[in-house]
Design a protein around this motif. Sequence first.
Motif, PDB file in Angstrom:
ATOM      1  N   ALA A 209      22.893   7.167  26.129  1.00 32.87           N
ATOM      2  CA  ALA A 209      22.296   6.149  26.581  1.00 32.87           C
ATOM      3  C   ALA A 209      21.557   5.455  25.268  1.00 32.87           C
ATOM      4  N   GLN A 210      21.518   4.005  25.152  1.00 29.55           N
ATOM      5  CA  GLN A 210      21.162   3.364  23.922  1.00 29.55           C
ATOM      6  C   GLN A 210      21.714   3.681  22.702  1.00 29.55           C
TER       7      GLN A 210
ATOM      8  N   PHE B 140      21.347  18.497  32.587  1.00 31.00           N
ATOM      9  CA  PHE B 140      21.740  18.141  31.315  1.00 31.00           C
ATOM     10  C   PHE B 140      22.561  16.881  31.610  1.00 31.00           C
ATOM     11  N   SER B 141      22.731  15.995  30.526  1.00 24.43           N
ATOM     12  CA  SER B 141      23.992  15.106  30.436  1.00 24.43           C
ATOM     13  C   SER B 141      25.013  15.910  29.465  1.00 24.43           C
ATOM     14  N   ASN B 142      26.150  15.689  30.050  1.00 17.87           N
ATOM     15  CA  ASN B 142      27.377  16.027  29.395  1.00 17.87           C
ATOM     16  C   ASN B 142      28.104  14.966  28.686  1.00 17.87           C
ATOM     17  N   TYR B 143      28.349  15.399  27.199  1.00 16.43           N
ATOM     18  CA  TYR B 143      28.806  14.274  26.302  1.00 16.43           C
ATOM     19  C   TYR B 143      29.992  13.665  26.893  1.00 16.43           C
ATOM     20  N   LYS B 144      31.018  14.555  27.151  1.00 18.02           N
ATOM     21  CA  LYS B 144      32.289  13.935  27.298  1.00 18.02           C
ATOM     22  C   LYS B 144      32.622  12.954  28.614  1.00 18.02           C
ATOM     23  N   ASP B 145      31.821  13.187  29.722  1.00 21.10           N
ATOM     24  CA  ASP B 145      31.865  12.406  30.903  1.00 21.10           C
ATOM     25  C   ASP B 145      30.616  11.612  31.204  1.00 21.10           C
TER      26      ASP B 145
ATOM     27  N   GLY C 169      35.438   7.787  36.312  1.00 19.81           N
ATOM     28  CA  GLY C 169      36.774   7.807  35.780  1.00 19.81           C
ATOM     29  C   GLY C 169      36.334   7.691  34.254  1.00 19.81           C
ATOM     30  N   GLY C 170      35.391   7.930  33.760  1.00 19.73           N
ATOM     31  CA  GLY C 170      35.027   7.875  32.163  1.00 19.73           C
ATOM     32  C   GLY C 170      33.593   7.850  31.848  1.00 19.73           C
ATOM     33  N   PRO C 171      33.307   8.044  30.768  1.00 15.87           N
ATOM     34  CA  PRO C 171      31.758   8.059  30.197  1.00 15.87           C
ATOM     35  C   PRO C 171      31.247   6.734  30.466  1.00 15.87           C
ATOM     36  N   LEU C 172      31.297   6.131  31.626  1.00 20.24           N
ATOM     37  CA  LEU C 172      30.690   4.745  31.835  1.00 20.24           C
ATOM     38  C   LEU C 172      29.243   4.648  32.414  1.00 20.24           C
ATOM     39  N   VAL C 173      28.477   5.582  32.727  1.00 25.94           N
ATOM     40  CA  VAL C 173      27.277   5.679  33.232  1.00 25.94           C
ATOM     41  C   VAL C 173      26.644   6.866  32.460  1.00 25.94           C
ATOM     42  N   SER C 174      25.405   6.460  31.865  1.00 29.81           N
ATOM     43  CA  SER C 174      24.755   7.668  31.110  1.00 29.81           C
ATOM     44  C   SER C 174      23.331   7.622  31.706  1.00 29.81           C
TER      45      SER C 174
ATOM     46  N   VAL D 101      15.821   7.827  33.539  1.00 28.19           N
ATOM     47  CA  VAL D 101      16.606   6.421  33.333  1.00 28.19           C
ATOM     48  C   VAL D 101      18.063   6.486  33.195  1.00 28.19           C
ATOM     49  N   MET D 102      18.809   5.470  33.669  1.00 25.48           N
ATOM     50  CA  MET D 102      20.268   5.369  34.016  1.00 25.48           C
ATOM     51  C   MET D 102      20.732   3.940  33.163  1.00 25.48           C
ATOM     52  N   GLU D 103      21.705   4.167  32.519  1.00 22.88           N
ATOM     53  CA  GLU D 103      22.518   2.978  31.788  1.00 22.88           C
ATOM     54  C   GLU D 103      23.892   2.854  32.401  1.00 22.88           C
ATOM     55  N   ASP D 104      24.112   1.485  33.009  1.00 22.48           N
ATOM     56  CA  ASP D 104      25.451   1.298  33.770  1.00 22.48           C
ATOM     57  C   ASP D 104      26.173   0.451  32.980  1.00 22.48           C
ATOM     58  N   ARG D 105      27.333   0.815  32.415  1.00 22.82           N
ATOM     59  CA  ARG D 105      28.097   0.074  31.541  1.00 22.82           C
ATOM     60  C   ARG D 105      29.553  -0.327  32.165  1.00 22.82           C
ATOM     61  N   ARG D 106      29.662   0.012  33.677  1.00 16.97           N
ATOM     62  CA  ARG D 106      30.890  -0.372  34.185  1.00 16.97           C
ATOM     63  C   ARG D 106      31.249  -1.766  34.234  1.00 16.97           C
ATOM     64  N   GLU D 107      30.383  -2.689  34.391  1.00 15.55           N
ATOM     65  CA  GLU D 107      30.722  -4.121  33.965  1.00 15.55           C
ATOM     66  C   GLU D 107      30.566  -4.610  32.734  1.00 15.55           C
TER      67      GLU D 107
END
Length: 728
Positions: A140-141, A157-162, A185-190, A206-212
């Motif tokens: 994230a960021q 916890f957040s897992n790095y790969k996905d 389907g990939g590390p698109l949301v952190s 905090v959620m960071e959405d990079r799908r778009e």
Amino acid sequence: MALSAITTAAITTSRHSILSHSPSLSNLTLFITTHRPHYHYHYRHSRKLITTMASSSATPSPDHKTTAPYGSWHSPITSDVVSGASKGLGGTAVDSHGRLFWLESRPTEAGRSVIVKGDNDENKEAIDVTPKEFSVRTVAQEYGGGAFSISGDTVVFSNYKDQRLYKQSTDSKDSAPVPLTPDYGGPLVSYADGVFDTSLNRFITVMEDRRESSLDAITSIASIEFGGNTIQEPKVLVGGNDFYAFPRLDASGKRLAWIEWSHPNMPWDKSQLWVGYISDTGDVYKRVCVAGGDSAIVESPTEPKWSDEGELFFITDRKSGFWNLHRWVESDNTVAPIYSLEAEFARPLWVFGMNSYEIIKEQNNLIACTYRQKGRSYLAIVDKNKSTLSVLESPFTDLMNITSGVKCLYVEGASGVHPMSIAKVSLDEQASKVVDFKIVWSSSPTISEYKSYFSSPEFIEFPTEVPGEVAYAYYYPPTNPVYQASQDEKPPLLLKSHGGPTAETRGILNLNVQFWTSRGWAFVDVNYGGSTGYGRAFRERLLERCGIVDVNDCCSCAQFLVDSGKADGERLCITGGSAGGYTTLAALAFKKTFKAGASLYGVADLKLLKEETHKFESRYMDNLVGGEEEFFERSPINFVDQFSCPIILFQGLEDKVVPPDQARKIYQALKAKGLPVALVEYEGEQHGFRKAENIKFTLEQQMVFFARLVGHFKVADEIVPIKIDNFD
């Protein structure tokens, strides 16, 4: 650009195959896959129990020293020692049993980050909580932080790969992590900086959405449900602004505090503290701006925290320009200072999850905190009712986060003789004195083997080009118990420009520095105008003057050391990563102070950076540089004709902060100009190098590059030099 950490041709190969070539690495592209407290310095939570520090043959005590040129000295602090010895620290937490947990990154495991559990029994070793197929890290960021949280016997916890969130028991040795968030389907949301909401059985984060869009991510504060047999979509609680951080829930679960800010500001420029009221269904139905909403007051509030009694504390720099402790008076929505001091009680929000103070549970009128003043950190107790501050004795001169334990504090810190460590600090009944100070984890537990080779940092204040203004640095003299140079020789100097640029270098024991000084180099780490740790006025020196103030201050520092007889003016080198890499390139383009430089994932083209970098920093340069004309005039890539000395470049190929095109463009331009230049590119590395083999290679090649082109001496280490274009 916060991280402070070869030739190009058509052939791709591995580092192992390249090193097998001799005598040089040529024609290849490298893609390198008083009640005085008791101080205890044993490392009960290290991977191996170390109760004493053994002396080593690596630290001899000769009757007289061997005279040899600076830079050519032999040292046991090898690149292998540097790259493999230091683990990173990504935060601490304490569970319901009072056990300490921490997140450590391991260069020897390709930078994998692991949650480790300590034990209240000092005779028992710490154990890994994170299974081998997981790595705890959020992007994230891009800079991450706040990658795990513990409540009771559960860790999320957040897992790095996905980049998914997982839940795991901290008690069961065989507990497998269970996913909480959808698979996109990939590390698109952190996710980052989360807290447990026990009243509604959910996790707020905090959620960071990079799908778009990966360059224009949507950031919000969302809730993740724990219950149910199916994974549900996160529910957005707060959204609409560009950035969010520090979601913090009060003990009743009825009020949520958070920090938010919007473009073009960075969080240390202007931000806002809000409180939202939560309905029985878990929605935020009303919100109040606590700080940062008044346009007449320039401030950047940070680190909100609720007491058990429901009082909200936070840190802000309103009026004084220094980040100090404040409280919210909810009845009339006003802000009151707790204690005012020209010192910084917080750090810039580059990463999530910072925790610079804690409310002492046994004495709820007292706040344990850290603050920074004139290049040094202090551990202190603030009485919020009496508005007093008492400094606690500590061997650490650099302090980061604090975590409350059972009748103790866990403090992350370091000093000129201590690497980054975690200390258990026990206080007396009145919480007025330290009665026990015990280091329970060290990033480099065997480091004292090399103690006699350590160079101690000297805090220096030097004049800048602006009359009456000064800047600061830490100077490390060449130090080796076996060698000395002739009296008529001055040492070569390596000046480091830190990343950020809104950041601060600190005078702590760092093997990366000792690698140089133990071989006969002088080393100086500069806090130029624009750095943090000295108040808003100092850090705002860089506004619209990035590429000028930082460059001038680094040159002034180098000249100050030459004039003081501490460095050879003909052997001045400069290095830096990220923003420090930009300052390196700008100093070499626009000044003639330095004779060679090394840029690690540095910026050559400011306009290209603005177009390609991630959302968090996409408007950062607007305030620091200015308009289109300034972007052009301060980009080293546009003034290649002004470069006149050798440069080596290092770049991660997965860097999203400073993409690889930056290094490639300046490399090609300098090569075409005919200057000695080399480029190293690392596969699998991002912004900052995490793999031990790449850390080692970068350190070695910088040193041999400078030795061959500027130092005019032979290094003692067996290092196979890479091919330098226009030189070899």
